[in-house]
Design an enzyme around this catalytic site. Sequence first.
Site, PDB file in Angstrom:
ATOM      1  N   ARG A 240     -10.924  28.137  16.057  1.00  0.00           N
ATOM      2  CA  ARG A 240      -9.866  27.801  17.019  1.00  0.00           C
ATOM      3  C   ARG A 240      -9.510  26.214  16.996  1.00  0.00           C
ATOM      4  O   ARG A 240      -8.317  26.082  16.994  1.00  0.00           O
ATOM      5  CB  ARG A 240     -10.629  28.119  18.478  1.00  0.00           C
ATOM      6  CG  ARG A 240     -10.703  29.697  18.604  1.00  0.00           C
ATOM      7  CD  ARG A 240     -11.229  30.070  20.050  1.00  0.00           C
ATOM      8  NE  ARG A 240     -10.541  29.761  20.936  1.00  0.00           N
ATOM      9  CZ  ARG A 240     -10.765  29.954  22.339  1.00  0.00           C
ATOM     10  NH1 ARG A 240     -12.126  30.211  22.718  1.00  0.00           N
ATOM     11  NH2 ARG A 240      -9.720  29.341  23.364  1.00  0.00           N
TER      12      ARG A 240
ATOM     13  N   HIS B   4      -3.993  37.357  16.383  1.00  0.00           N
ATOM     14  CA  HIS B   4      -4.403  36.424  17.567  1.00  0.00           C
ATOM     15  C   HIS B   4      -4.369  37.228  18.893  1.00  0.00           C
ATOM     16  O   HIS B   4      -3.611  36.821  19.669  1.00  0.00           O
ATOM     17  CB  HIS B   4      -3.670  35.083  17.520  1.00  0.00           C
ATOM     18  CG  HIS B   4      -4.404  34.234  17.843  1.00  0.00           C
ATOM     19  ND1 HIS B   4      -5.222  33.205  17.175  1.00  0.00           N
ATOM     20  CD2 HIS B   4      -4.108  33.489  19.131  1.00  0.00           C
ATOM     21  CE1 HIS B   4      -5.518  32.172  18.027  1.00  0.00           C
ATOM     22  NE2 HIS B   4      -4.904  32.247  19.155  1.00  0.00           N
TER      23      HIS B   4
ATOM     24  N   TYR C 281      14.066  33.822  26.057  1.00  0.00           N
ATOM     25  CA  TYR C 281      15.238  33.051  26.203  1.00  0.00           C
ATOM     26  C   TYR C 281      15.417  32.378  24.540  1.00  0.00           C
ATOM     27  O   TYR C 281      16.529  32.292  24.218  1.00  0.00           O
ATOM     28  CB  TYR C 281      15.270  32.129  27.043  1.00  0.00           C
ATOM     29  CG  TYR C 281      15.435  32.850  28.421  1.00  0.00           C
ATOM     30  CD1 TYR C 281      16.604  33.927  28.852  1.00  0.00           C
ATOM     31  CD2 TYR C 281      14.323  32.565  29.680  1.00  0.00           C
ATOM     32  CE1 TYR C 281      16.465  34.528  30.276  1.00  0.00           C
ATOM     33  CE2 TYR C 281      14.620  33.034  30.821  1.00  0.00           C
ATOM     34  CZ  TYR C 281      15.490  34.221  31.116  1.00  0.00           C
ATOM     35  OH  TYR C 281      15.455  34.668  32.493  1.00  0.00           O
TER      36      TYR C 281
END
Length: 845
Positions: free
Chosen positions: A32, A78, A122
């Site tokens: 990570r 993930h 968006y």
Amino acid sequence: MDEIKVPRHSVNIEDEMRQSFLDYAMSVIISRALPDARDGLKPVHRRVLYGMYEIGVDWNRAYKKSARVVGDVMGKYHPHGDAAIYDTIARMAQDFSLRYPLIDGQGNFGSIDGDPPAAMRYTEVRMSRIASEMLADIEKETVEFVPNYDETTREPRVLPAKIPNLLVNGSSGIAVGMATNVPPHNLREIVDAVIALVERPDITIDELMEIVPGPDFPTGGILCGRRAIADAYRDGKGILTVRARAAIETDEKRDRQSIIVTEIPFQVNKARLIERMAELVNEKTIEGISDLRDESDRDGMRIVIELKRDAVAGVVLNQLYRHTPMQDSFGVILLAIVENRPVTLNLKTALRAFLDHRRDVVTRRTQYELREAEKRLHVLEGFRIALDHLDQVIALIRASSDPAAAKAGLTAELGLSEIQAQEILNLRLQRLTSLERDKILKELAETQEEIRRYREILGSAQEVDRIIVAELRDVQKLYGDERRTQILDERPGDFRPEDLIVEEDMVVTISHRGYIKRIPATAYRAQRRGGRGKIGSAPRDEDFIAHLFIASTHSYLLFFTSTGRVHWLKVHEVPQAGRASRGKPIVNLLHLGAEEKISAFLPVREFHPGSYACFATRRGLVKKTDLMAYANPRSSGLIAIAVEDGDEVIGVRETDGAAEIILSTKTGQAIRFSEHAVRATGRDTYGVKGVSLEEGDEVVAMAIVDPHASLLAMSELGFGKRTGMDEYRVTNRGGKGIITMRVTERTGPVVGVLTVTDDDQAMLVTSGGKVIRMRVAEIRQIGRNTQGVRLIGIDEGERVVAVARLAERDDVDAAANGNGAANEDGVGNGVGEDDGDDEAGGDPV
């Protein structure tokens, strides 16, 4: 019912806790928080890029919604939530976060003011072109693939990475018990360093630092102190000091200055920075600021800090650096994953990790291409056998009952493999034409050559390195750009205001009475376009501009005093004033002693070996000292020359070590000798004899010979003349000299001599305050042994106290463009530059 017995064993809880914590910590570290040293990516970054590669969102394809990419990455690779993935995508698209962004985004992905990105529904994304280099050749088995989290598909353990991404884009992350913070660098420099490592495996870190001088942040700024960078590159840890880039601008109409900030330190929030500035002003911590506004736009950053009229810009700038994030620290920790374990790297080991990875990628790619070429060769050889036995092949196929029988017949009769036989059966009839036959044979030959080439590469480490270097050169050419972050040699605490001042040409003027000022050279050109006028100021009637020269704001002014000391001033420290202003007295800008008077000055662009300061004293001594000896004077000044009691410095000139010097005395004698006759000595030394003086005589002027000029001599009672330089023969120093002007009771003693040309103008000043200005061309040029002609009428008891060459020109455009005449030591330096004191014989400034 019998009780079920569960086998039990005792475990030390301390050991179990330790092991469980270590397992958890390594999972966080490896999976990570820390980047891989090979591709410089954390798992989430790698998964995002590979997910985009899989769905075809390449740099030359259409954009796709960020939500689509986030969904694919989360579902396949993930499973840690969409927020983590979208935050990663947004950061990889920010040009103020990554030196070379890996994602090309459309929409709002946040700002340097800390504004958050728009919602993923968006915005749209695709890979940037440079990101495609991270995934190049991944389909050729160049890297290892491992099962994803639910073992339904596979993902790459590392990307092929044609670019050294760990150093180029940097990385930051906090793991368990450790953290990484790798600064970004310039791609051109890092590529050159990798190539240098290929060519010289034993290269040292110091040699690599000549190629990679330091980090290069996407937001620019100024890095202070090379020693801290060197420590970080050697040890893998260090603290760098980064400053904002600021310039000081002057509004002449309002007579105010402003500090303009155009670059801020990496990862500093601009909005919070401005808020902090405003807080300091409201708290009265900084009192010199009158207005603060952000004028940044799409063309770049611009924070305007307007100052009060009486504020000192340098002081306010220092306060801003001290109290705001305009000066910030960047803690370097070169920690990355190497062979599945965290390792602190230095500059060389970081470069080697990438280089070893590329060697492995190129080798695996070549092995894959060799395998594919051998497969193709096998098929093409089958085609060749079939073409050589075409009639037999056609008859066999026609006689076969089904494809399986045809395939078996081909393998049995022609000795073909099952693969070759199947490819022959799949062959279209058009491939049997003569043209197609030639193509097959040509492809066969080309494939054989490719196989030979692949084997040559696999058999030579030098060939592998050559391919790596060639690919790096292509990447460098395609994506390389100029460095953004400036690096200064000074330690973080050694702040120099000129490092933050825009370097520009200034016209510096010094009046006869010792007033100094500077004006931007651009102002002259703007004011004089299409017109004619006089440069300078509006001084008192008895004052005039004696020296005018163009110098950079980063140039130095050395002021030499009558007692033999030197004081140091930067051009940007000279007060900037309007054309009509007198300026400020020089004595107010320097820390002079009670008995010190300025007797000469020297403008110096930069200190470098090979230049000298040549001195002359009133008692006829001369001295030459390497100019480097005056490179670091103290505020109270340094000893420039040892001066005997009753003696004083009357002139200083900068020379190249091969000039010729003229000394003139008040009794009308002059001596010309080579500078080679004067041995260079240290600062705190006396001079050697330049001219032998009779009782009561003294040196009044020093000049540097210009063979194309003449020597103007002026006497105390107003007589003067010009004499050609060729009339002054070169002699040994220390002689009595020859006559330069016949001194009589009518003429009075000589007060000064100047090296002049016909384009110059001279100014005469009398003890009664009279000033006369005349063109040098109007003064007769006559022999040495003459008393000259009257140049100024004086009253009884009055005398000429000084003669100076006027720095102003009638042709202002010529002055502004740097086309002034040669200066007094014969070196043209624009707008009548003078490297010394033209006022010898009069009262020093």
